[in-house]
Structures are given as C-alpha cells and as structure tokens.
Write an enzyme that holds these catalytic residues in place. Sequence first.
Site, mmCIF file in Angstrom:
data_model
loop_
_atom_site.group_PDB
_atom_site.id
_atom_site.type_symbol
_atom_site.label_atom_id
_atom_site.label_comp_id
_atom_site.label_asym_id
_atom_site.label_seq_id
_atom_site.Cartn_x
_atom_site.Cartn_y
_atom_site.Cartn_z
ATOM 1 N N CYS A 96 -7.540 32.799 28.479
ATOM 2 C CA CYS A 96 -8.425 31.729 28.956
ATOM 3 C C CYS A 96 -8.986 32.047 30.338
ATOM 4 O O CYS A 96 -8.237 32.258 31.295
ATOM 5 C CB CYS A 96 -7.662 30.410 28.991
ATOM 6 S SG CYS A 96 -8.653 29.044 29.654
ATOM 7 N N ARG A 99 -8.778 28.918 33.652
ATOM 8 C CA ARG A 99 -7.483 28.413 34.075
ATOM 9 C C ARG A 99 -7.394 27.881 35.495
ATOM 10 O O ARG A 99 -6.358 27.361 35.904
ATOM 11 C CB ARG A 99 -6.423 29.503 33.869
ATOM 12 C CG ARG A 99 -6.046 29.675 32.429
ATOM 13 C CD ARG A 99 -5.006 30.751 32.258
ATOM 14 N NE ARG A 99 -5.571 32.103 32.199
ATOM 15 C CZ ARG A 99 -4.861 33.205 32.326
ATOM 16 N NH1 ARG A 99 -3.567 33.138 32.571
ATOM 17 N NH2 ARG A 99 -5.449 34.390 32.224
ATOM 18 N N TRP A 270 -13.742 22.464 28.303
ATOM 19 C CA TRP A 270 -15.168 22.328 27.993
ATOM 20 C C TRP A 270 -15.681 23.723 27.667
ATOM 21 O O TRP A 270 -15.008 24.728 27.919
ATOM 22 C CB TRP A 270 -15.936 21.722 29.160
ATOM 23 C CG TRP A 270 -15.628 22.354 30.477
ATOM 24 C CD1 TRP A 270 -16.187 23.487 30.995
ATOM 25 C CD2 TRP A 270 -14.638 21.921 31.420
ATOM 26 N NE1 TRP A 270 -15.615 23.775 32.212
ATOM 27 C CE2 TRP A 270 -14.667 22.828 32.491
ATOM 28 C CE3 TRP A 270 -13.735 20.840 31.455
ATOM 29 C CZ2 TRP A 270 -13.830 22.704 33.602
ATOM 30 C CZ3 TRP A 270 -12.898 20.726 32.556
ATOM 31 C CH2 TRP A 270 -12.963 21.643 33.617
ATOM 32 N N GLU A 275 -19.590 31.150 24.468
ATOM 33 C CA GLU A 275 -18.770 30.917 23.267
ATOM 34 C C GLU A 275 -19.657 30.468 22.110
ATOM 35 O O GLU A 275 -19.457 30.853 20.963
ATOM 36 C CB GLU A 275 -17.729 29.824 23.526
ATOM 37 C CG GLU A 275 -16.730 30.177 24.593
ATOM 38 C CD GLU A 275 -15.662 29.087 24.683
ATOM 39 O OE1 GLU A 275 -15.844 28.143 25.473
ATOM 40 O OE2 GLU A 275 -14.672 29.169 23.945
HETATM 41 N N1 ARG Z 1 -14.326 29.785 21.311
HETATM 42 C C1 ARG Z 1 -13.982 28.542 20.686
HETATM 43 C C2 ARG Z 1 -15.241 27.893 20.100
HETATM 44 O O1 ARG Z 1 -16.300 28.417 20.230
HETATM 45 C C3 ARG Z 1 -13.339 27.581 21.656
HETATM 46 C C4 ARG Z 1 -12.090 28.079 22.357
HETATM 47 C C5 ARG Z 1 -11.707 27.242 23.542
HETATM 48 N N2 ARG Z 1 -12.752 27.224 24.522
HETATM 49 C C6 ARG Z 1 -12.775 26.471 25.635
HETATM 50 N N3 ARG Z 1 -13.824 26.535 26.399
HETATM 51 N N4 ARG Z 1 -11.749 25.700 25.957
HETATM 52 O O2 ARG Z 1 -15.211 26.834 19.547
#
Ligand code: ARG
Length: 394
Positions: A96, A99, A270, A275
């Site tokens: 992560c 953090r 968030w 991602e």
């Molecule tokens: N990578 C994952 C997604 O696209 C989420 C993982 C957690 N990500 C976060 N920003 N807490 O759904």
Amino acid sequence: MPGSWDHRGARPPATSGCPVAGPGGAPQPPAAVQPVDPEEARSFVEQFYAEASPSVPLADRLRQVRDEIAVTGTYVHTPEELTFGARVAWRNSARCIGRLYWNGLRVRDRRHVTEPAQVAAECVEHLREATRNGRIRATITVFAPDRPGRPGPRIHNEQLIRYAGHRAPDGVVRGDPRYADFTDQVVKLGWPRPQPLGRFDVLPLMISGPDRRPRLFGLPPDAVLEVPLRHPEHAWFADLRLRWHAVPAISNMPLEVGGVCYAAAPFNGWYLNTEIGARNLADTDRYNLLPVIAARLGLDTSSVRTMWRDRALVELVRAVQHSFDEAGVTMADHHTESERFLTHVAKEESAGRRCPADWSWIVPPMSGGLTPVFHRYYDEPDPDTRPAFLPPTD
Ligand code: ARG
C-alpha cells in the site's frame, strides 16, 4: 532462501489465527478454528503497550489474556487494542502506497454481528459513512472473529462494490472480466442478471454466517457513489459512458491481530487515479479500453512503436482524475502520493520502525520513473508480520 516460506509460495498450515491458503494458493477445506496461540497474543499485547501505553498495567492485561485463552480458547480485544491492531495491520501492508494515513483509520467495532443479513446491513452503513458524498474516509468494520467451535462470518466478494462480468456463450465478457466467475457463482445462487446486461452492474454481496451457507444481499443504489467519466478537453469521451465507483472497499482479506482472526473486516481507503485509469479500465484482461480510446483520438495504431497505447493511457488517467475532481470525490494522484509515501517511510524510520514495502506494488503502473518511489529499494516484507491483512483464503 531455499526452504523458507515466502509470501509468494506455499505456507505451512496455521496453528492459530487465520487459516491460510494451502500449497499453490488452493483454499483449504473449512478447518475447525484452532485456539489462539498464547504467544501471538502476548507479543501483540506487548506491542500495544509499547506503542500506546494504556492505563491498565501490562502484567495485569497479560495475565487476563492468558487466563481467558486457557478457559475459552480465545480472548476479547479491548476496543483500544482492536483499533490499534487494525491500524497497525494497515501500517504493515507492504503493497500500500497510502500508508501515511494509517493512524487515521476509523474503526467500526461490530464484533457482536455474525448473521449475514446484519453483516450486509452494516456493510451498507460502512459504505455510507465512508463515502460521505465524496469526502472519503478510511474506514474498517470489524465483524465477529472466529472462535473455537464457532467461525465468524465471511464476505466472499473481493470488494464491497464491484462490477459484474457477464460471460456470453462465445466467451466474450460484458462488464469486468475479473468478476466473471464470481458473477456466475452469484447467478447460481439466484441473482437475476440485470436486463439488459450492463458493463457496470453492481454485484450483490455474498455473505456466509457461522453455518457457512452463502446468502446474497443487493446494495441499495444510494450506498454506491459512482463517478461518470469525462475528459477535460475531448467531449466525445463522455459518449463512451464509462464510470467507476468512488470507494475501493476490500472485503475478503482476513484481519489477524494477536492470534485472533477477523475473517470479515472490510476496509477502504480512497482511490489512486492509476488504479482505475491505468489498470481497471486499461488492462487487456479487464475493460481493455486503450484501443477504443486510441481510435477516438485518431492515433496510428499500426505499430506499438507509435506509442499509441502510452498516449491513450495518459488521456484515460487524465479523464479519471478530472472526473473525480469535478465530482468532489477524494482521489489521490500518483505524483503526490509517491511523495507522501516517502514521507511515511521517513516518519517510520524516525519512530525506530522498519517500513517494509513491495516495490512492484508501490511504483505506479504509469510514469514509474517520474515518481520518487521508483528510484530506491525498500525493506523486504516478512510474511509473518502481525497484525496484518492476510491473503484471502476463499
Ligand atoms: N486496486 C483496487 C481497485 O482498483 C483497489 C485496492 C485498494 N486501493 C486503495 N486505494 N485503497 O479497485
């Protein structure tokens, strides 16, 4: 190191705590819950005292925990221990990048909840409280732990909010291919696929209680904030009718604290722009949108050397960032978050702690070398570190 157990390979069966995946990551048959290992409990309580210095003397708490384990096979964390355990599990999450905020995790203590319908209702409440109309708050809801003779509840979804993947007979998937198998599972359990089939159909929750029988619960639409995607310059982008949900809430990673396994403990932070833009919508085995976007951009796709994929990717991530920003939904960008992560590493070091990190997960999936997290290595994660969020078992 030959003979050692690392996080990529098989692990020995757990003697207490959370059940772990067997060789090759295959799920184990549901094993009886083992009593808590008193050593795991002791080392957690000691860590809690060392970092949080509560008022009850350490020796008293240690005796209490030991006696409770001797009689019941487990023990009950104080609310302060639970909060500390959940926050440190986040702090220990080597993959992560976010953090820096570990100590701000909001903990919803729902350890009295075991029944699937109630678990589902609390997941909905979790989403509402974490979403706050876009001002997203990092939140975890902790349900009943496993106890000897009585397993706690399980949430089978990978995240509370995910989109269905509808597999047609020819194998082509409409929606998110990552969830095609899961979608088949919930359909078998009675979920009526929405008609017409959509690309962004929110899946129902699949939850089992102590009887291990999975049951389905739909999420009410008002608990699921979504952001329609637009591009800051290209008006045609909105015509693609893309969207994504605001809150990533992981729901199938057991939280292990002091030898106790909380198998149902959904948690959210968030999103980071990449991602969604550089993985969920771009990966060829997910929504695979780069060819579509490149075509709209009029790029020359005849050779990878024109870098049409790279150029389409940047525009897709820009659209994601722009849309979340305009909608007032919290979203980090990869440049800022990389800086913040290095601040976190420095803070951990000055607190006298190691900050294990997995380089391949920390470095953003685009423009890696433009971010400072790329240009260094990190302490190697140790799979036995606790408290921790563990890999899912089923
Ligand atoms: N990578 C994952 C997604 O696209 C989420 C993982 C957690 N990500 C976060 N920003 N807490 O759904």
